[in-house]
Scaffold this motif. Structure first.
Motif, PDB file in Angstrom:
ATOM      1  N   ARG A 118       9.108 -56.541   5.181  1.00 54.51           N
ATOM      2  CA  ARG A 118       9.335 -55.742   6.611  1.00 54.51           C
ATOM      3  C   ARG A 118      10.616 -56.668   7.042  1.00 54.51           C
ATOM      4  O   ARG A 118      11.408 -55.959   7.604  1.00 54.51           O
ATOM      5  N   ASN A 119      10.485 -57.975   6.880  1.00 59.45           N
ATOM      6  CA  ASN A 119      11.370 -58.830   7.559  1.00 59.45           C
ATOM      7  C   ASN A 119      12.651 -58.728   6.918  1.00 59.45           C
ATOM      8  O   ASN A 119      13.966 -58.537   7.332  1.00 59.45           O
TER       9      ASN A 119
ATOM     10  N   LYS B  63      14.627 -55.625   7.791  1.00 55.06           N
ATOM     11  CA  LYS B  63      15.026 -55.362   9.131  1.00 55.06           C
ATOM     12  C   LYS B  63      16.543 -56.266   8.807  1.00 55.06           C
ATOM     13  O   LYS B  63      17.441 -55.711   9.662  1.00 55.06           O
TER      14      LYS B  63
ATOM     15  N   SER C 186      18.668 -53.465   7.522  1.00 63.64           N
ATOM     16  CA  SER C 186      18.811 -52.300   8.535  1.00 63.64           C
ATOM     17  C   SER C 186      19.701 -52.730   9.668  1.00 63.64           C
ATOM     18  O   SER C 186      20.523 -51.919  10.270  1.00 63.64           O
ATOM     19  N   ASP C 187      19.541 -53.984  10.249  1.00 66.03           N
ATOM     20  CA  ASP C 187      20.264 -54.681  11.336  1.00 66.03           C
ATOM     21  C   ASP C 187      21.492 -55.079  10.880  1.00 66.03           C
ATOM     22  O   ASP C 187      22.338 -55.567  11.953  1.00 66.03           O
TER      23      ASP C 187
ATOM     24  N   ASN D 107       9.319 -64.037  16.980  1.00 67.96           N
ATOM     25  CA  ASN D 107      10.427 -63.230  16.483  1.00 67.96           C
ATOM     26  C   ASN D 107      11.452 -64.234  15.563  1.00 67.96           C
ATOM     27  O   ASN D 107      12.189 -64.953  16.147  1.00 67.96           O
TER      28      ASN D 107
ATOM     29  N   MET E 193      14.100 -63.638  14.162  1.00 71.63           N
ATOM     30  CA  MET E 193      15.631 -63.291  14.407  1.00 71.63           C
ATOM     31  C   MET E 193      16.233 -64.686  15.681  1.00 71.63           C
ATOM     32  O   MET E 193      17.235 -65.152  15.624  1.00 71.63           O
TER      33      MET E 193
END
Length: 586
Positions: A301-302, A305, A308-309, A521, A523
């Motif tokens: 998942r990470n 992310k 996709s980010d 989070n 990020m």
RNA sequence: AGGGGAUUGGUGUAACGGUAGCACGAGUGACUCUGACUCACUUAGUCUAGGUUCGAAUCCUAGAUCCCCUGCCA
């Protein structure tokens, strides 16, 4: 030799007792394995994502065991869920595993398999279980099953548990024939609705999924669940040791229950090969702990992310912990295997210092990587006593660790580049590199000459634009005939012959050892400086490098030619730096 | 809560009732045509409390802490 880990101890005990029988002429991995104890492992990825360094641990473990004990290793795609799986992942996983050196079709290879190839047999086994009264079709919705799951003190319930066998048989056939929509019913094992282990509270064996499958197309609209399918897959392939991670520990009773339910009642866990009393091959599930590298994230998942980010360039961004990323970065597969082997295998969940993996990379590359000179942050040096146009071609050793690597010629001329950080106007304490007189000392240019600084050129703003030096022609090759020594040796590149190149300097993707631990989070812990791009000057011999080549830029680190390179515009990835005790001391 | 696991230096591991060892890291030094590599030395540990034993990291009892489990995911 490192001592055997706990799995190896189990295997060695099994081999000593003859638990799994011996290889026969028909199935031995090699002629001289006939009569030796069977050891057969597998790596069973679900083709729903890219492999990462954590998967590599399991791959190295399983294939390494097969190799160590002269057995076989299977690659098997556990493709039981068509809604998440794609051919693209099958292809990338195969490429990654091959690259890691896990030989599913090599000397210890057992072959390539797909769980989906067993769907017909699994279906038959499921019908057997219904006939034995050990499975039933339940018409509760997923939501209702969940609601009726119960609590540790309250058992689960299902109104369909005591449905007549004939009725379950009929409904199960209808499920297969596509007569019911997704979720309308499921086949459940009849085990124990009151078990404190929730996995045993009549787990679902088959669900209805009207979906296209990458391998079986539209042949099926019911698909087996992991717990039901996995033991069968292992059994059909006669896997001896079915190695998985810790979270499956409380699935083991279920793994064993299904195999027992299919076979003779006397079967026990890991009971071994099928024989007159054992109708079904009962592999032994063994669980080990994953290793979590520091400064790294592995969850799909990470990673997704980040992709996709667009904080990374893709799944094979050289900063990514994916096998594709590590490969592109220049990590040798040998180093990945060595690292996991040194780290070991236990049931203790632990953090792996990412530095250990980097060390393994250095260790391997030190032995095999040819040396070149490349200046990452160029500073011009003018050799005042060398006439313009004069070029000396000097012999440079390709790899001091490997005499067989030979030598190459490198041009030396009046204008050179050295590393900016190799010059100080006023040298700091213990700075052994180039510096202004009178404190500045003579230094050696690697494989070339001794030089001395005589002055600097500056622009109006006071920035150094060039360093002026003289060289001692008698020190050609890098040694003084009079025996005088220097304390520093610098790498350099002839300015007129230099090859400009883009060099990508990578740092860790996260600033902290355990990303996301503090704030939930991850990020928040992202390192915004994980990529620095410089235009470096390379020695001309590097012009012939090919994509994927791994070399050492002397004193700078190990580098790998990236696939983004175009003719005349090379791109180099820094795989890992060299250790730098000078930088550390600063 | 119930069930399943785990706990040895900073990190990763070994020991299987009999000297707590190894590797990495860190520190110091030697060597060196890469301040790399290599080499030497140093550093630091059995989750807690009881018990059994001549002797316990290991066996027993009680506790602490951490991880996993209530998907028709794997």
């Amino acid at each position: 030799m490192r001592p055997p880990n706990f799995i190896e101890q189990i295997i060695e005990a099994d081999n000593a007792s003859g638990k799994w029988g011996a290889w026969t002429a028909a199935d031995a991995p090699s002629p001289d394995a006939v009569g030796k104890p069977r050891v057969h492992t597998r790596f069973p990825p679900e083709p729903n994502g890219y492999l990462h360094i954590g998967h590599a641990k399991s791959i190295c473990l399983n294939s390494g065991l097969a190799k160590k004990y002269g057995g076989k290793f299977n690659l098997r795609f556990d493709d039981t869920n068509p809604s998440k799986e794609e051919q693209e992942y099958v292809d990338s996983i195969k490429a990654d595993i091959k690259w890691l050196g896990a030989d599913w079709d090599g000397p210890n290879g057992g072959g390539l398999f797909f769980a989906s190839d067993y769907f017909e047999q699994m279906y038959g086994f499921a019908v057997d279980l219904i006939r034995k009264g050990k499975a039933y079709v339940c018409q509760l919705s997923a939501d209702e099953v969940s609601k009726r799951r119960g609590t540790p003190s309250q058992p689960a319930t299902s109104p369909h548990r005591d449905r007549p066998i004939e009725e379950s048989l009929k409904l199960f056939l209808e499920m297969r024939e596509g007569k019911h929509p997704n979720g309308a019913m499921s086949l459940r094992a009849k085990i124990d609705l009151a078990s404190p282990n929730f996995n045993l509270r009549d787990p679902v064996m088959y669900r209805i999924l009207h979906e296209h499958h990458h391998n079986t197309g539209d042949k099926w609209c019911i698909y087996p669940m992991y717990d039901w399918a996995h033991g069968i897959e292992d059994s059909l392939e006669q896997i001896t040791h079915s190695i998985c991670t810790l979270e499956f520990e409380d699935h083991r009773p279920l793994y064993d229950w299904f195999i027992d339910a299919l076979g003779a009642p006397a079967l026990r866990a890991g009971s071994g090969p099928a024989d007159a009393n054992n109708k079904v091959w009962h592999s032994q599930q063994i669980e080990f702990a994953k290793g979590r590298p520091t400064y790294t994230l592995l969850s799909k998942r990470n990673l997704l992310k980040m992709v996709s980010d667009k904080v990374v360039s893709g799944w094979d961004d050289p900063r990514m912990p994916t096998v594709a990323g590590l490969r592109r970065r220049g990590y040798p597969p040998e180093a990945i295997r060595a690292a996991w082997d040194e780290i070991g295998v236990t049931k203790v969940e632990s953090w792996i210092d990412i530095g250990r993996i980097e060390n393994a990379v250095r260790d391997h590359l030190n032995k095999v990587a040819p040396r070149y000179m490349a200046v990452l942050r160029p500073l011009k040096v003018i050799i005042e006593n060398l006439p313009e146009g004069q070029v000396e071609w000097l012999d440079c050793v390709n790899n001091p660790e490997d005499p067989a690597a030979g030598s190459r010629k490198v041009p030396f001329s009046r204008e050179l580049f050295i590393e900016r950080e190799d010059f100080m106007e006023v040298p700091a304490k213990k700075f052994f590199r180039l510096a202004l007189p009178p404190t500045g000392q003579e230094v050696r240019l690697r494989w070339a000459f001794f030089i001395k600084c005589v002055g600097v050129d500056k622009d109006p703003a006071g920035n150094i634009t060039a360093v002026r030096c003289t060289y001692d022609p008698a020190t050609r090759g890098g040694d003084a005939p009079d025996g005088r020594k220097v304390k520093g040796t610098l790498h350099w590149v002839s300015a007129t012959h230099a090859l400009p190149a883009e060099v990508r300097l990578f740092d860790r993707l996260f600033k902290v050892e355990q990303p996301g631990a503090a704030t939930e989070n991850f990020m928040d812990d992202f390192n915004p400086h994980s990529l620095e791009v410089v235009t470096a000057m390379l020695e001309p011999a590097l012009a012939s490098a090919r994509v994927g080549d791994r070399v050492q830029f002397e004193r700078n680190g190990y580098f790998c030619l990236d696939r983004d390179s175009t003719p005349g515009k090379p791109v180099w990835n820094r795989t890992v730096t060299l250790k730098d005790s000078w930088a550390k001391a600063q």
